[in-house]
Design an enzyme around this catalytic site. Structure first.
Site, PDB file in Angstrom:
ATOM      1  N   VAL A  56     -16.698   4.560  -3.865  1.00 39.34           N
ATOM      2  CA  VAL A  56     -17.532   3.243  -3.676  1.00 39.34           C
ATOM      3  C   VAL A  56     -18.960   3.400  -2.836  1.00 39.34           C
ATOM      4  CG1 VAL A  56     -17.543   1.094  -2.570  1.00 39.34           C
ATOM      5  CG2 VAL A  56     -15.373   2.066  -3.240  1.00 39.34           C
TER       6      VAL A  56
ATOM      7  N   GLY B 247     -18.418   8.370  -1.455  1.00 42.48           N
ATOM      8  CA  GLY B 247     -17.280   8.545  -2.393  1.00 42.48           C
ATOM      9  C   GLY B 247     -17.503   7.792  -3.506  1.00 42.48           C
TER      10      GLY B 247
ATOM     11  N   LYS C 267       0.992  -1.199  -0.112  1.00 44.33           N
ATOM     12  CA  LYS C 267       0.036   0.051  -0.067  1.00 44.33           C
ATOM     13  C   LYS C 267       0.859   1.109   0.076  1.00 44.33           C
ATOM     14  CE  LYS C 267      -4.609   0.699   0.456  1.00 44.33           C
ATOM     15  NZ  LYS C 267      -5.547  -0.310  -0.152  1.00 44.33           N
TER      16      LYS C 267
ATOM     17  N   SER D 136     -12.163   1.126 -10.654  1.00 42.73           N
ATOM     18  CA  SER D 136     -12.030  -0.019  -9.466  1.00 42.73           C
ATOM     19  C   SER D 136     -13.138  -0.206  -8.750  1.00 42.73           C
ATOM     20  CB  SER D 136     -10.621  -0.576  -9.284  1.00 42.73           C
ATOM     21  OG  SER D 136     -10.099   0.526  -8.390  1.00 42.73           O
TER      22      SER D 136
END
Ligand SMILES: NC(=O)C1=CN([C@@H]2O[C@H](COP(=O)(O)OP(=O)(O)OC[C@H]3O[C@@H](n4cnc5c(N)ncnc54)[C@H](O)[C@@H]3O)[C@@H](O)[C@H]2O)C=CC1
Ligand SMILES: O=C(O)CCC(=O)C(=O)O
Length: 383
Positions: free
Chosen positions: A197, A195, A93, A159
């Site tokens: 998602v 946001g 990450k 994504s």
């Protein structure tokens, strides 16, 4: 550009407190580029199953330690997520320390791309909280190791679409365990964060006709969801950011920050389940046990939110939406397996999920050695 990269790969004499913190990690890279004001940290938790992968978060962290703690926890979570989603990648990450509203420039993301490239394929990255696909169009000019690019650049696109789909499959599995059916409509939900998602999940639930309590600190997102709600059969309830934890909804869907399941919030919860996209929802691992004791069914975040990972890893072999959707649907079965294992063994769902992933990692790591595999780049920026 100056590459002030400090990279610690297990040299115990460098900085003991830092080494202690990263005891479970393979490598942590500190990135500092004064000319673009980039301050970032890349953490590689494990490359045992393949090159590390994980999105890049941009946030105005209070201090350096907060950023380090976040990236260390997030990257470990990615190792578990990769195992659960059955992808040949390991956990990594990145975090950029800065305000995503005011501190972004193309140059900053190009500088970040150079640091990613300096890892020669040990780490792939893309969007996360506070970053967008456009940011990585700048970064990709400097590195081949970006996953999650726009379709017009040969990527799989946004994504957060499969992530939101995966959350919906996870909600269906949760409804099946709680109520014995998968119908989204007769259940109420509280969503934190609208946001990339959270917004998509909210839209889907409203379209199904459900009652949805929402909060976001960004008024634009509130306005957008109100517009959608006006055209949908569902019922929208707007809630202040601090009040979301005490809403009378069946299921809480965290889609913003980590650490929001803690001693203070658990006391307020009346939810029957928590099933959302946010990474690292539990402030501490033991909060998973506290939820189980309170009778709240918890969907381990790194399983329910793995749709994005599934897409960005699949994209490296050539984008294919059907393949991604088929794999994302598997989240339903994995969630049911984890829920049932927890129920059968009288353990928390977090313990059940951790055992599930640790067993998978151990079995698969036996077939791999320390990372040696390389993936042919889809584009060659330098060669
Ligand atoms: N984008 C993806 O595909 C994936 C995202 N995740 C995780 O899901 C979460 C959300 O990700 P995205 O939607 O991509 O991020 P985003 O940055 O697009 O959305 C986050 C939203 O949360 C809001 N927010 C921030 N603090 C808040 C607070 N205190 N109360 C209410 N709202 C707040 C922001 O205003 C923003 O609208 C993050 O934890 C991320 O790591 C996990 C897997 C994949
Ligand atoms: O969803 C992405 O873009 C990358 C995967 C990731 O970082 C995550 O699942 O948290």
């Amino acid at each position: 550009m100056s590459f002030a990269t400090q990279s610690f790969q297990g040299d115990k004499n460098k900085d003991l407190s830092l080494i202690d913190k990263m005891a479970e990690h393979e490598q942590v890279v500190f990135c500092n580029d004064p000319s673009t004001n980039l301050k970032a940290i890349i953490a590689i938790h494990s490359t045992k199953l393949g090159p590390a992968i994980g999105g890049c978060r941009m946030q105005p962290y209070e201090n350096f330690d907060a950023a380090l703690d976040d990236v260390l926890r997030l990257s470990k979570g990615m190792s578990y997520k990769c195992a659960a989603a059955d992808v040949d990648f390991g956990g990594g990450k990145a975090v950029i320390i800065g305000n995503p509203q005011t501190d972004k420039t193309p140059e900053l993301f190009r500088a970040f791309g150079q640091f990613v490239e300096s890892l020669h394929g040990r780490f792939y990255t893309g969007t996360d909280m506070g970053t967008t696909l456009e940011d990585f169009v700048h970064a990709m000019k400097e590195t081949n190791h970006i996953a999650g690019l726009p379709e017009e650049y040969g990527g799989g696109g946004d994504s957060s679409i499969p992530t939101a789909q995966g959350v919906i499959y996870g909600l269906k599995a949760t409804n099946r365990m709680l109520f014995g059916h998968e119908d989204l409509k007769p259940v109420s939900y509280a969503i934190q964060g609208l946001g990339k998602v959270g917004f998509k999940v909210a839209v889907r639930l409203l379209e199904e006709g459900a009652r949805v309590y929402v909060t976001d600190i960004d008024q634009n997102n509130i306005n957008r969801i109100q517009e959608h709600a006006a055209k949908s059969p569902g019922t929208l309830e707007l809630v202040d950011a601090n009040d979301i934890y005490r809403q009378p909804a069946d299921i809480f869907i965290p889609c913003a920050l980590g650490g929001i399941i803690n001693d203070t919030t658990i006391e307020q919860f009346q939810f029957k389940a928590i099933a959302g996209a946010a990474n690292n929802q539990l402030l501490k691992e033991e909060h998973g046990v506290d939820l189980a004791k309170k009778g709240i069914l918890y969907a381990p975040d790194y399983i329910i939110n793995s749709g994005g990972l599934i897409q960005v890893t699949d994209e490296l072999y050539g984008p294919n939406k059907d393949r991604v959707l088929a794999k994302t649907k598997e989240i339903y079965n994995t969630m049911i397996e984890v829920y049932k294992t927890a129920e059968m063994n009288q353990i928390s769902t977090v313990e059940a999920a951790n055992h599930f992933c640790e067993n998978l990692m151990e079995a698969r790591a036996k077939r791999n050695s320390f990372y040696t595999r390389t993936i042919s780049p889809k584009w060659n920026i330098r060669y």
